[in-house]
Design a protein around this motif. Structure first.
Motif, PDB file in Angstrom:
ATOM      1  N   ASP A 272      -4.025  -4.230   5.219  1.00 56.74           N
ATOM      2  CA  ASP A 272      -4.473  -3.473   4.048  1.00 56.74           C
ATOM      3  C   ASP A 272      -3.470  -2.352   3.786  1.00 56.74           C
ATOM      4  O   ASP A 272      -3.206  -1.511   4.652  1.00 56.74           O
ATOM      5  CB  ASP A 272      -5.865  -2.894   4.309  1.00 56.74           C
ATOM      6  N   LEU A 273      -2.891  -2.309   2.579  1.00 59.34           N
ATOM      7  CA  LEU A 273      -1.901  -1.292   2.226  1.00 59.34           C
ATOM      8  C   LEU A 273      -2.450   0.113   2.422  1.00 59.34           C
ATOM      9  O   LEU A 273      -1.736   0.999   2.929  1.00 59.34           O
ATOM     10  CB  LEU A 273      -1.450  -1.484   0.774  1.00 59.34           C
ATOM     11  N   LYS A 274      -3.691   0.354   2.053  1.00 59.53           N
ATOM     12  CA  LYS A 274      -4.259   1.695   2.188  1.00 59.53           C
ATOM     13  C   LYS A 274      -4.330   2.121   3.656  1.00 59.53           C
ATOM     14  O   LYS A 274      -4.126   3.299   3.988  1.00 59.53           O
ATOM     15  CB  LYS A 274      -5.644   1.759   1.537  1.00 59.53           C
ATOM     16  N   VAL A 275      -4.609   1.189   4.542  1.00 56.66           N
ATOM     17  CA  VAL A 275      -4.638   1.512   5.971  1.00 56.66           C
ATOM     18  C   VAL A 275      -3.240   1.883   6.455  1.00 56.66           C
ATOM     19  O   VAL A 275      -3.063   2.859   7.194  1.00 56.66           O
ATOM     20  CB  VAL A 275      -5.200   0.332   6.791  1.00 56.66           C
ATOM     21  N   ARG A 276      -2.247   1.131   6.007  1.00 58.92           N
ATOM     22  CA  ARG A 276      -0.868   1.440   6.407  1.00 58.92           C
ATOM     23  C   ARG A 276      -0.439   2.791   5.850  1.00 58.92           C
ATOM     24  O   ARG A 276       0.212   3.598   6.541  1.00 58.92           O
ATOM     25  CB  ARG A 276       0.083   0.333   5.930  1.00 58.92           C
ATOM     26  N   GLN A 277      -0.794   3.068   4.617  1.00 54.92           N
ATOM     27  CA  GLN A 277      -0.462   4.368   4.029  1.00 54.92           C
ATOM     28  C   GLN A 277      -1.164   5.500   4.773  1.00 54.92           C
ATOM     29  O   GLN A 277      -0.569   6.574   4.990  1.00 54.92           O
ATOM     30  CB  GLN A 277      -0.857   4.382   2.555  1.00 54.92           C
TER      31      GLN A 277
END
Length: 557
Positions: A324-329
Motif C-alpha cells: 500500500d503506497l500510503k503505508v510506505r509513505q
C-alpha cells in the motif's frame, strides 16, 4: 559531457570526463556494488609495524565481511571490489586529479573512441602487459572477460547489469578491441572503469571454469596468494607491474611486498587490532570509535564521499502491508534521519533523504523534502489506509496487526540503526520483527520477497546503477529488493542510457528518481562513503569516486 577541446567529438582520452564531483577528498578517507561498505593486519616475519612508526613491507587490511566471490564478474559486494582492485586492472580508470575532479586515466587501454550513437567503443590496448599467470594481455582477453560476464554460468550480480545491452566484442587486431552494444549505452564510458570489468586471464578462465573465483588472475599490482575462509585474503607484490594510473604516482611496482585483507566482522575486534598494531587500517569502525580516532594523533581518519545509493531499506511493494503506497509513505515520514545520524551514528555520516547520494548525477535536491519527518502525517496516512490505532498505539486492520518483517545483513552496519527505525515506526503504530542473515543468504531471501524491509547500500560511478536496483528484470536474481515493477521506469532507464549529451541524460535520470521517490520504494538513512581509520605512519593511500581505498603506492613512513 565535457571533452578535451583538442579531441574530436567521438574520441575520449584520459583527460575527458562526463561528470565532475564535489568535495571528492576530505581530510582522509558497499555494502553493495550492486550493493554497496576494513582494517589492516600487522606484518609478520620481521616486516610488521603499525602504530609504532617502524617501516613495514606488509599491509594487512581488516575487512568487515566474508567475500561472496573473488571473481570480479560475479561479486555483488563493494568490499570485495575494493580488495580485488589490487588484483585486476580496468581498461581505463576514473580518478580524482589534484583539484578533486574525476578524470579518465589510461589503464590497460592507451586510448578509446566512442561512436556518435554510443553503441560501439573501440579500445587501443597496451602491448607490454602480462597476466599473473604469464598469459600476454591482448584483445582476446577483453573479449574473454566481457563474454564471461554475460555467461549465465557466471551468475553475475553487478557486472552484467552494469554492462547493459552487450552484444559482442570484436577482436579487430591483436591490440584493438571493439565492444559492441545492441543499443546505445552511454553509461559504459564510466562503468568500464569499475573493477567488475577488470580484465581476467583468458587462460585462467578456460582452465578453471566455474572455479575461477578460487583462482583470480589479473594484471594488477598484487597477485593472489590465498583465501582462508573466515580469516583472510592474501596478496603478494607483482614485481612486473608498470601500468598503474598516473593518479597514483610514477609507474612501477607497489611499495608493499604483501597486502593482506583480514576478515574481522566485529568492530571492536578491528579497533583493538588497530590499537595493538596488528592492523594498520580499519574500515567502518562504529561511530563512537570513529569519534575517538579523530581525537588522537596515533591514527588518521579518512572519509570519502561516494557516488551511488545511500544506506537504507528497499520497501517491498508486493508484500503486505507495504504493498500500500500510503503505508510506505507513512514509513518514510516516521523516521528522522537527522536524529538517527546525530544520536546513533554520532555524526560519522551525513543524513540521506533520497534514492541517490548528492554526488551522483540524477540526484534531485528538491526531493529531499518530499518525506520530511512528520509523525503526525504518518499517522494520518495510516488512518487513511484503514489501520486503526489500539489503546497502546499499535495499529490493526481486520484483526491483523500492522507488522513489518525486517531482514538485515550480518555485520553490515545496520544493527543499531535498525533498532532506532523500529522504535520510530512503533511511535506511529507499527510492530516489527527483525532478523539478520549473512549477505548471500539474505540476498536469496530478498529475491524471494520474504521481507518488507531489506538493507542495502550501493556504490557505483554512473546513475545507470538504477538499472540494477529498480528494473523488474532484477527482482528474481538482482538487487531490486523492493520488488518494484513499473513499465514506465523499465523503459525510462534504458532510454536515458541512450542519451549521449550529459545534461540531457542527467535530466532524464532526474525524472526517474523523482518517480521512484513518489512511489516511496526506498527509505534512505545515511549517505555512503569510504570510512577508514589508519595508523598515522601509513602514507600514500589513494581513493576513488566510490570511496574505495587503493594501496598501489601505499607505504609506511
Amino acid at each position: 559531457m565535457s571533452l578535451d577541446p583538442t579531441l574530436p567529438p567521438a574520441s575520449r582520452s584520459a583527460s575527458s570526463s562526463r561528470y565532475s564531483r564535489r568535495s571528492l577528498l576530505k581530510a582522509g578517507g558497499a555494502g553493495l556494488l550492486a550493493l554497496g561498505g576494513s582494517s589492516l593486519l600487522a606484518a609478520c616475519q620481521g616486516s610488521a609495524s603499525g602504530a609504532s612508526g617502524a617501516k613495514a613491507s606488509t599491509l594487512t587490511v581488516g575487512i568487515y565481511q566474508e567475500p561472496d566471490s573473488l571473481d570480479p564478474a560475479a561479486t555483488g559486494l563493494a568490499m570485495v571490489s575494493m580488495m580485488i582492485t589490487h588484483i585486476f586492472d580496468p581498461l581505463f580508470w576514473w580518478l580524482p586529479d589534484a583539484s578533486g575532479k574525476n578524470v579518465f586515466h589510461p589503464g590497460l587501454a592507451k586510448s578509446y573512441s566512442v561512436s556518435k550513437d554510443a553503441t560501439t567503443y573501440t579500445f587501443k590496448l597496451r602491448d607490454d602487459v602480462d597476466f599473473h599467470d604469464g598469459t600476454h594481455f591482448d584483445a582476446t582477453a577483453v573479449k574473454a572477460t566481457l563474454d564471461h560476464i554475460v555467461d549465465p554460468a557466471t551468475r553475475s550480480r553487478s557486472a552484467k547489469g552494469a554492462l547493459g545491452p552487450y552484444k559482442e566484442t570484436v577482436v579487430v587486431d591483436k591490440y584493438t578491441a571493439r565492444v559492441v552494444f545492441a543499443e546505445p549505452n552511454a553509461a559504459f564510458e564510466h562503468e568500464m572503469t569499475g573493477i567488475v570489468f577488470g580484465m581476467q586471464s583468458p587462460t585462467a578462465l578456460k582452465k578453471y571454469g566455474a572455479d575461477i573465483a578460487a583462482h583470480p588472475t589479473g594484471t594488477g599490482p598484487f597477485t593472489f596468494v590465498d583465501y582462508v575462509n573466515q580469516d583472510h585474503v592474501g596478496l603478494a607484490k607483482n614485481p612486473k607491474y608498470k601500468w598503474g594510473p598516473s593518479a597514483f604516482g610514477p609507474a612501477g611496482p607497489a611499495n608493499l611486498e604483501k597486502l593482506t585483507f583480514k576478515i574481522l566482522l566485529d568492530t571492536n575486534a578491528r579497533y583493538n587490532a588497530l590499537r595493538g598494531g596488528q592492523i594498520q587500517m580499519a574500515m567502518n569502525l562504529d561511530p563512537d570509535t570513529i569519534a575517538t580516532v579523530k581525537k588522537t594523533a596515533q591514527f588518521k581518519h579518512y572519509d570519502m564521499p561516494s557516488t551511488g545509493q545511500p544506506y537504507g531499506y528497499p520497501i517491498n511493494v508486493e508484500k503486505g502491508p507495504t504493498n500500500d503506497l500510503k503505508v510506505r509513505q507513512a514509513i518514510l515520514h516516521a523516521v528522522d534521519q537527522k536524529k538517527l545520524n546525530e544520536s546513533v551514528l554520532r555524526g560519522a555520516f551525513t543524513p540521506a533523504y533520497n534514492v541517490l547520494t548528492p554526488t551522483t548525477p540524477g540526484y534531485v535536491k528538491a526531493n529531499d523534502t518530499m518525506y520530511a519527518y512528520d509523525p503526525a502525517k504518518a499517522k494520518s496516512l495510516l488512518d487513511q489506509a484503514g489501520w486503526v490505532a489500539g489503546p497502546d498505539g499499535t495499529r490493526s486492520k481486520g484483526g491483523q496487526k500492522l507488522t513489518l518483517d525486517i531482514l538485515i545483513q550480518s555485520a553490515n552496519g545496520f544493527d543499531l540503526p535498525t533498532q532506532y527505525v523500529v522504535n520510530a515506526l512503533k511511535e506511529v503504530g507499527f510492530t516489527s520483527t527483525t532478523k539478520s542473515q549473512p549477505f548471500t543468504t539474505a540476498a536469496a531471501s530478498y529475491n524471494q520477497g520474504l521481507q518488507n524491509l531489506s538493507a542495502i547500500f550501493y556504490y557505483d560511478v554512473d546513475p545507470y546503477l538504477l538499472n540494477n536496483l529498480v528494473t523488474s528484470g532484477q527482482i528474481k536474481s538482482g538487487f531490486n529488493w523492493a520488488h518494484y515493477r513499473n513499465p514506465v521506469i523499465d523503459a525510462a532507464i534504458p532510454k536515458a542510457n541512450t542519451i549521449v549529451d550529459a545534461a540531457a541524460r542527467t535530466t532524464a535520470y532526474e525524472k526517474v528518481t523523482t518517480t521512484l521517490m513518489q512511489d516511496a520504494i526506498f527509505l534512505p538513512l545515511w549517505n555512503v562513503s569510504g570510512v577508514y581509520s589508519g595508523a598515522a605512519n601509513l602514507a600514500d593511500v589513494h581513493f576513488g569516486p566510490t570511496g574505495y581505498s587503493y594501496y598501489h603506492a601505499a607505504q609506511f613512513r
